[in-house]
Design a protein around this motif. Structure first.
Motif, short mmCIF file in Angstrom:
data_model
loop_
_atom_site.label_atom_id
_atom_site.label_comp_id
_atom_site.label_asym_id
_atom_site.label_seq_id
_atom_site.Cartn_x
_atom_site.Cartn_y
_atom_site.Cartn_z
N LEU A 140 -10.48 -3.86 12.72
CA LEU A 140 -11.45 -2.89 12.23
C LEU A 140 -10.76 -1.77 11.46
O LEU A 140 -11.31 -1.25 10.48
CB LEU A 140 -12.27 -2.33 13.38
N ALA A 141 -9.57 -1.38 11.88
CA ALA A 141 -8.81 -0.37 11.13
C ALA A 141 -8.48 -0.89 9.73
O ALA A 141 -8.55 -0.15 8.74
CB ALA A 141 -7.54 0.00 11.88
N LEU A 142 -8.12 -2.18 9.67
CA LEU A 142 -7.81 -2.78 8.38
C LEU A 142 -9.07 -2.87 7.52
O LEU A 142 -9.06 -2.48 6.34
CB LEU A 142 -7.23 -4.18 8.62
N LEU A 143 -10.17 -3.35 8.09
CA LEU A 143 -11.41 -3.49 7.34
C LEU A 143 -11.93 -2.12 6.88
O LEU A 143 -12.45 -1.98 5.77
CB LEU A 143 -12.45 -4.20 8.20
N SER A 144 -11.79 -1.11 7.72
CA SER A 144 -12.22 0.23 7.33
C SER A 144 -11.42 0.73 6.14
O SER A 144 -11.98 1.36 5.22
CB SER A 144 -12.06 1.19 8.52
N GLY A 145 -10.12 0.48 6.14
CA GLY A 145 -9.30 0.90 5.01
C GLY A 145 -9.64 0.16 3.74
O GLY A 145 -9.67 0.76 2.65
N TRP A 146 -9.92 -1.14 3.85
CA TRP A 146 -10.29 -1.92 2.68
C TRP A 146 -11.59 -1.43 2.04
O TRP A 146 -11.74 -1.46 0.83
CB TRP A 146 -10.46 -3.38 3.06
N VAL A 175 0.87 -1.18 0.00
CA VAL A 175 0.00 0.00 0.00
C VAL A 175 0.90 1.23 0.00
O VAL A 175 1.99 1.21 0.57
CB VAL A 175 -0.95 0.04 1.21
N LEU A 176 0.44 2.30 -0.63
CA LEU A 176 1.19 3.55 -0.66
C LEU A 176 0.66 4.56 0.35
O LEU A 176 1.20 5.66 0.47
CB LEU A 176 1.16 4.16 -2.06
N GLY A 177 -0.41 4.21 1.03
CA GLY A 177 -0.98 5.10 2.02
C GLY A 177 -1.13 4.40 3.35
O GLY A 177 -0.66 3.27 3.54
N VAL A 178 -1.79 5.08 4.27
CA VAL A 178 -2.00 4.53 5.60
C VAL A 178 -3.50 4.33 5.81
O VAL A 178 -4.33 5.04 5.24
CB VAL A 178 -1.41 5.48 6.68
N TYR A 179 -3.86 3.37 6.64
CA TYR A 179 -5.26 3.06 6.93
C TYR A 179 -5.81 4.08 7.94
O TYR A 179 -5.72 3.88 9.16
CB TYR A 179 -5.38 1.63 7.47
N ASP A 180 -6.37 5.17 7.41
CA ASP A 180 -6.81 6.27 8.27
C ASP A 180 -8.31 6.50 8.22
O ASP A 180 -8.80 7.56 8.64
CB ASP A 180 -6.07 7.56 7.91
N VAL A 181 -9.07 5.52 7.75
CA VAL A 181 -10.52 5.66 7.71
C VAL A 181 -11.12 5.45 9.10
O VAL A 181 -12.01 6.18 9.54
CB VAL A 181 -11.14 4.68 6.69
N PHE A 182 -10.63 4.45 9.83
CA PHE A 182 -11.15 4.13 11.16
C PHE A 182 -10.89 5.31 12.11
O PHE A 182 -9.73 5.71 12.33
CB PHE A 182 -10.47 2.87 11.70
N GLY A 183 -11.96 5.89 12.63
CA GLY A 183 -11.82 7.03 13.52
C GLY A 183 -11.44 8.32 12.83
O GLY A 183 -11.21 9.34 13.50
N GLY A 184 -11.29 8.29 11.51
CA GLY A 184 -10.94 9.49 10.76
C GLY A 184 -9.50 9.90 10.87
O GLY A 184 -9.13 11.03 10.52
N ASN A 185 -8.62 9.01 11.33
CA ASN A 185 -7.20 9.35 11.46
C ASN A 185 -6.36 8.07 11.41
O ASN A 185 -6.89 6.96 11.36
CB ASN A 185 -6.92 10.13 12.74
#
Length: 453
Positions: free
Chosen positions: A309-315, A59-69
């Motif tokens: 959940l952070a992973l699933l939110s990013g996916w 991945v070229l980004g970070v999983y920041d969907v969970f909690g908005g950060n």
């Protein structure tokens, strides 16, 4: 005797991949991901197990969907920190003779001209053992850090990808003639300039007028992997892919994906069996069933629900921090990874996945099945999944690095070999020759052969 079962090892140049909490286990060694010997040891292990290859995610980004950060992802090591997967290939290739390398590179964020050179270089240095997992990206964080306000829409990314593929095909397949390189010391001619052509690509997204910088590599075009099973992704795979990676928690989901992909191939005028399809799975095994079950219970204790959940939110592009753990997962159409959410929300009309349940499921091995048992029990299950779904093999995730892969190599591979369902040695040649028992180049009917300059 049934069809041959194939294995890839699903890995990432990071301390955590598909089992985000398992790095805390005392026997896990993934924290050594910055140590070259860690990857050399893995390559040797996989070649001993006659794996088709190692499939390197990225991945070229970070999983920041969970909690908005990004806090949960950083705290729990959810695919961050993460290093460049391409840099691992020369290390592992030097330590092996046959193992293939499927490398994930997101075409949305890298110009095709330097990328084509990088892949040709790796194909030369590995003797033709490189594959490319073609992805368009799914994280808005990657787009923002590369100068965009957000990523392109799902289908728009595939429109760009189609042109990208035309550019790299022209560079790899059409710019240099097979006999362009002379190496004639008597005349001082290294390359015959009459046999090197500029590609003169002028398109909607890319302007590439010149020649490819590399002489033809053993495969010219790397073996092409693709993982999208949305309607647009299937159309893309049907045109370009040689190997397809799918994931889903049930046989029903996998069978639906397999049928969709093979139907897409036929619609494109390709044989239904023109690609190899690998499904994600995690194998937990030991010399006895009791030991395997005990190991599984031990691993379950290390699942980190918030990390999952952070992973699933990013996916999926869905912020699951806003959902009650008992809330059902419903199908939400997002511009991230549509397949990830659909694999849970459309598994079976009679089953509803709760948010917490899905988090615990993907916390050990990701979205594929977890197969637990002795070598013979695991072999039975692998055979059943292959025979029931029509897949060709498995992209095996790990719970513990490198213990999970070592258990497969030491226990499951010999059992499958005894049954005549697994290779006992490698054939000669490039990765494409090993996979398809034909020449090192793309087949005559592939889309790459139809581009013109």
């Amino acid at each position: 005797m049934g069809q041959r079962i194939r294995f890839n090892a699903f890995q990432m140049n990071a301390a955590s991949h598909q089992s985000p909490g398992l790095w805390t286990h005392p026997r896990d060694s993934a924290h050594r991901y910055t140590d070259p010997q860690h990857w050399v040891d893995l390559a040797k292990l996989l070649e001993r197990g006659v794996f088709d290859g190692v499939f390197l995610a990225d991945v070229l980004g970070v999983y920041d969907v969970f909690g908005g950060n990004h806090e949960a992802a950083v705290r729990h090591g959810v695919q961050v920190p993460v290093n460049d997967p391409l840099a691992l290939v020369p290390l592992m290739a030097q330590a092996t003779e046959h193992l293939g390398f499927g490398v994930t590179c997101a075409l949305t964020y890298e110009h095709p001209y330097p990328f084509a050179r990088r892949i040709s270089t790796l194909d030369h240095l590995t003797g033709g053992r490189v594959g490319w997992n073609i992805v368009t990206g799914y994280l808005d964080s990657a787009a923002r850090n590369l100068g965009l306000s957000n990523q392109l829409g799902h289908d728009a990314r595939y429109d760009l990808a189609d042109e990208y593929m035309d550019v790299v095909y022209k560079l790899w397949e059409k710019s240099w003639a097979d006999d362009a390189v002379r190496r004639d010391k008597a005349t001082g001619t290294f390359t015959d300039p009459a046999k090197v052509r500029p590609i003169r690509h002028a398109g909607t997204h890319y302007q590439v007028p010149g020649i490819h910088l590399c002489e033809p590599s053993p495969q010219r075009t790397p073996v092409l992997y693709q993982a999208g099973t949305s309607p647009r992704g299937v159309a893309f795979a049907a045109r370009h892919a040689e190997c397809v990676f799918i994931s889903g928690p049930t046989e029903t989901v996998l069978k639906r994906y397999v049928d969709t992909v093979r139907g897409g191939l036929v619609a494109q005028g390709r044989p239904a069996d023109d690609v190899l399809i690998y499904a994600q799975a995690l194998v937990i095994t030991a010399p006895t069933e009791a030991e395997a079950r005990a190991k599984h219970r031990e691993l379950l204790e290390h699942i980190d629900v918030e990390a999952s959940l952070a992973l699933l939110s990013g996916w999926t592009g869905v912020d699951f921090s806003k959902y009650d753990p008992d809330a059902p997962i419903e199908h939400v159409d997002t511009e991230a990874g549509r397949t990830a959410l659909a694999s849970f929300s459309q598994t079976d009309p009679s089953r509803k996945w709760a948010v917490g349940e899905a988090a615990r499921f993907i916390g050990l091995g990701g979205r594929g099945p977890v197969i637990v048992g002795s070598a013979s029990q695991v072999a039975d299950e692998l055979e059943r999944w292959v025979d029931a779904t029509g897949i060709d093999g498995f992209n095996l995730t790990y719970a513990l690095a490198h213990e999970t892969m070592r258990d497969v190599v030491d226990h499951v591979v010999p059992e499958l070999q005894r049954r005549g369902r697994y290779a006992t040695s490698y054939s000669d040649g490039t990765l494409r020759e090993k996979l398809f028992a034909r020449g090192p180049r793309l087949g005559a009917g592939h889309a790459a052969t139809r581009v013109r300059i």
